[in-house]
Design a protein around this motif. Sequence first.
Motif, mmCIF file in Angstrom:
data_model
loop_
_atom_site.group_PDB
_atom_site.id
_atom_site.type_symbol
_atom_site.label_atom_id
_atom_site.label_comp_id
_atom_site.label_asym_id
_atom_site.label_seq_id
_atom_site.Cartn_x
_atom_site.Cartn_y
_atom_site.Cartn_z
ATOM 1 N N ASP A 388 12.060 28.675 -35.708
ATOM 2 C CA ASP A 388 13.150 29.595 -36.051
ATOM 3 C C ASP A 388 12.668 31.034 -36.183
ATOM 4 O O ASP A 388 13.410 31.903 -36.646
ATOM 5 N N ASP A 389 11.410 31.325 -35.782
ATOM 6 C CA ASP A 389 10.933 32.711 -35.822
ATOM 7 C C ASP A 389 11.842 33.615 -34.991
ATOM 8 O O ASP A 389 12.221 33.253 -33.868
ATOM 9 N N ALA A 390 12.152 34.805 -35.476
ATOM 10 C CA ALA A 390 11.838 35.376 -36.772
ATOM 11 C C ALA A 390 12.966 36.342 -37.105
ATOM 12 O O ALA A 390 13.683 36.814 -36.206
ATOM 13 N N LEU A 391 13.147 36.672 -38.365
ATOM 14 C CA LEU A 391 14.149 37.638 -38.797
ATOM 15 C C LEU A 391 13.530 39.028 -38.889
ATOM 16 O O LEU A 391 12.367 39.180 -39.275
ATOM 17 N N GLN A 392 14.320 40.036 -38.567
ATOM 18 C CA GLN A 392 13.875 41.416 -38.734
ATOM 19 C C GLN A 392 13.642 41.702 -40.217
ATOM 20 O O GLN A 392 14.495 41.442 -41.064
ATOM 21 N N ALA A 393 12.458 42.193 -40.542
ATOM 22 C CA ALA A 393 12.121 42.489 -41.938
ATOM 23 C C ALA A 393 12.976 43.638 -42.470
ATOM 24 O O ALA A 393 13.417 44.505 -41.703
ATOM 25 N N PRO A 394 13.224 43.682 -43.766
ATOM 26 C CA PRO A 394 14.043 44.748 -44.357
ATOM 27 C C PRO A 394 13.315 46.087 -44.354
ATOM 28 O O PRO A 394 12.078 46.147 -44.309
ATOM 29 N N LEU A 395 14.071 47.160 -44.416
ATOM 30 C CA LEU A 395 13.503 48.506 -44.369
ATOM 31 C C LEU A 395 12.781 48.852 -45.671
ATOM 32 O O LEU A 395 13.144 48.367 -46.753
ATOM 33 N N ASN A 396 11.772 49.699 -45.543
ATOM 34 C CA ASN A 396 11.034 50.225 -46.702
ATOM 35 C C ASN A 396 10.586 49.105 -47.641
ATOM 36 O O ASN A 396 10.700 49.210 -48.860
ATOM 37 N N THR A 524 9.737 25.903 -43.114
ATOM 38 C CA THR A 524 11.106 26.287 -42.775
ATOM 39 C C THR A 524 11.818 25.083 -42.186
ATOM 40 O O THR A 524 11.188 24.064 -41.861
ATOM 41 N N ASP A 525 13.132 25.210 -42.011
ATOM 42 C CA ASP A 525 13.882 24.078 -41.444
ATOM 43 C C ASP A 525 13.943 24.117 -39.918
ATOM 44 O O ASP A 525 14.587 23.269 -39.295
ATOM 45 N N SER A 543 21.369 27.449 -39.475
ATOM 46 C CA SER A 543 21.598 26.938 -40.825
ATOM 47 C C SER A 543 21.801 28.104 -41.771
ATOM 48 O O SER A 543 21.503 29.258 -41.431
ATOM 49 N N GLY A 544 22.288 27.794 -42.952
ATOM 50 C CA GLY A 544 22.485 28.813 -43.975
ATOM 51 C C GLY A 544 21.323 28.891 -44.943
ATOM 52 O O GLY A 544 21.415 29.567 -45.975
ATOM 53 N N LYS A 545 20.225 28.221 -44.620
ATOM 54 C CA LYS A 545 19.066 28.233 -45.498
ATOM 55 C C LYS A 545 18.178 29.418 -45.163
ATOM 56 O O LYS A 545 17.650 29.523 -44.052
ATOM 57 N N PHE A 546 17.979 30.309 -46.134
ATOM 58 C CA PHE A 546 17.183 31.509 -45.910
ATOM 59 C C PHE A 546 15.704 31.186 -46.091
ATOM 60 O O PHE A 546 15.125 31.352 -47.158
ATOM 61 N N ASP A 547 15.118 30.670 -45.012
ATOM 62 C CA ASP A 547 13.695 30.329 -45.071
ATOM 63 C C ASP A 547 12.941 30.824 -43.851
ATOM 64 O O ASP A 547 11.734 30.594 -43.733
ATOM 65 N N ASP A 548 13.612 31.498 -42.917
ATOM 66 C CA ASP A 548 12.955 31.970 -41.702
ATOM 67 C C ASP A 548 11.923 33.051 -42.037
ATOM 68 O O ASP A 548 12.101 33.838 -42.980
ATOM 69 N N ARG A 549 10.888 33.110 -41.233
ATOM 70 C CA ARG A 549 9.871 34.135 -41.451
ATOM 71 C C ARG A 549 10.395 35.510 -41.026
ATOM 72 O O ARG A 549 11.304 35.634 -40.205
#
Length: 823
Positions: A388-396, A524-525, A543-549
């Motif tokens: 499930d890689d990967a989510l964009q990391a948050p700013l700052n 992760t799932d 999925s709605g599980k927030f576990d992605d890197r």
Amino acid sequence: MKFSTFTGMVIAGFLLQPGSSESASLTLNEKEYFETQGLNILVFSNWYNGLFGDSKISGVEVIHHGNRMATNGDIRLSATPEQWDPIPEFISRKVNEKEQSIEAFLRYPDYNFSYSVKATPVENGVEISVNVPKAVPAALVGKAGFNMEFLPATYFEASFLADGNPGHFPIYPTGKKEIIGSVEPEALASGKHLVLAPEDTKRRISIRSNESTLNLYDGRGKAQNGWFVVRGLLPKNKTGEVLKWAITASIQENWLRQPVIGHSQVGYLPSQQKNAVIELDENTPALAEAKLLQVQPDGSKTVVLSEKPQPWGSYTRYQYATFDFSSVTTPGLYQLQYDDTVTASFPIGDSVYKSAWHPTLDHYFPVQMDHMLINEAYRVWHGASHLDDALQAPLNHEHFDLYAQGPTTDTPYQPGEHIPGLNVGGWYDAGDYDIRTQTQYATVSTLVAAWEEFALTRDTTLVDYERQYVDIHVPDGKPDILQQIEHGTLALVGQFDAVGHAIPGIIVPDISQYTHLGDGLTMTDNLIYQSAMKETEADGVNSGKFDDRWAFTSKSTPLNYGSIAALVAASRALADYNPQLAERSFTTAEKAWDEEAAKQPDIFNHGNTTGGRLEPEKLKAAVELLITTKENKYKQAVAELLPEIEQHFGENAILAVRALPLMDKEYRNRVKAAAGAYKQELDVIAQQTPYGVLITEGGWAGNGTVLQMAVNQYYLHKAFPEMFSTQSIYRALDYIYGTHPDSDISFVSNVGTESKKVAYGMNRADYSFISGAIVPGVLILKPDLPENKEDWPFMWGENEYVINLGATYIFTVNAAQALANQH
């Protein structure tokens, strides 16, 4: 009762026991710790690690009969703190020679709470007092306490007494773990007087408190790397001296540390220099004979060489002598003996290095492969993880493991949005599971160099990308090293395809995931996170599980150059094996070079994840492009970086030498002059320790430096054989294989007769190892203690496997074998 009288009773209790310790007074030595034969007590000689807070190297520490078995004597805010829990701010440390005391001044600024920890010697130990100018703040009453942590491995299968009531140390934790603010841990014992291992003179420690109750906890219930903790809470509404302990130890009479005969567990080539380094207690009265024994088929042993070793002098806290047995060249099986110490057996022969790299390529590299299921016979090392890689990391955002995202994403994606294409290739970086790009491109580049120099065609591993399946010990007709180059290249080129540039890396967002031990599949799932879905909702893809890197994506020109270099190198290695990937890699790298040349560099520095310095990273890319294309623009780029080469020759030696055939005479002359100056530096380094290698003294042990310098030597010998000999390469491997301080164990698991069996890999909770992996090695703790724990895997600076070290090791072993074949 006066406290000093009370302390005397503790010692008297020791002396009445049969076979117990001698009585001794500790003195404050010139290295600023308390010392007597068999016992040292340090007081803030070392400081907490700035990254993880608690690395089990700080506060009041006890080295008992040569073993650092207690640490972190300090005020902490919980009973069993883990590595990210609050630590105090260090203010100053006062050493009073006249008073024979050490006092450290600290504070918790968030609570406006200041205090000092003072130690003064008493018979067989020290008296510890905590002093506060103001009463403990209300917010810390019941939380602030003096903790002392004791190494579990030292006390496995030992007992304790708490006010005379017996108990035993468990080898595995049970009961409730501490959850700060809601659940208090269960104490193993409580009392005013604790004695640890009362039955064993070598391990017996006594702690007595004048007022506060001592509680003994097992920190492993909260974290597998926790220690046993003795804790006393600070009282409320009190100033001045608020806590006093007597910490005393039994001391074996006339104790001397056993000699360590540093030697290669793998063995020696007949033609190489063979030097054993004998590490001796500083109080050793005189040198004994050293012997080389040949082991015969019937088990008998023949003395083939016997002589007094040559005194070398002192290094760290020990004295050293060397035993040169280079004159012995007859192939066979041997042992070394000094006094009553006899080593494990080792060979002398022409093929000692022939298979020494096999476990690293056969086993360690496959085990570290991300996004693949790794099978070995009846065992699955891990499933196909992080698909499930990967989510964009948050700013700052500053991550807890040296990653950071700047004020923009530098991608087409919004924070929290899924970035497709990052779920392929790459290796678990180390004992954890992140994909650190800087490590990935270093590994690819070194593997390519090994392929091009030594043509390693070994095949023992099946890699099937369609099935996302790897099977160890099953050949598939393809060179394993090319499959590993391919795997790293897929991750690197995937970053450019996904966002247009190299990214710092991919890592889990939460500490609760980061501390995961076991199968990477279960971090992760493997389903793509969708914020619109409920946490328990899934459709097989999302999925709605927030576990992605998270993918940290801030642009960094140095990082880009490092990836460019690896991609260009890989394009050569993969040209026949996977021509499509080779072409894709080269085209991507060439385009990225041109884009960088057309703009000002993006400099985003954070931790160790955003590339090295700009100039050496650019040199990497320029040299690889020059070797591949022979184009003049890359030759010009290398020439422009010649001042960088000269100023930092050790860092750039390999690149400088590899470019030589394609550069002009002026370049060669200047590189040769820089090499000559570097040779003089190396000659000085070789004399600084009895081992003849550079032993670094930072927070991460130096096996990587030793191996990298050996690779330097290989290329420099090829270019300038009149200046650089081959012996330093063998000396580096001897060091890795057991000719090092503290022990004679091989630092490559499953390589050599006796090797690392307990290390900081993904399976560290099982006190186990990964075959072929290399640990950082001996850490030099201030002021003078060489240490590598073989009974405790969780010291990351000593025992954590890192993937790029595996590649450097493969190169070094094959370099040694190639040079031996030439001679």
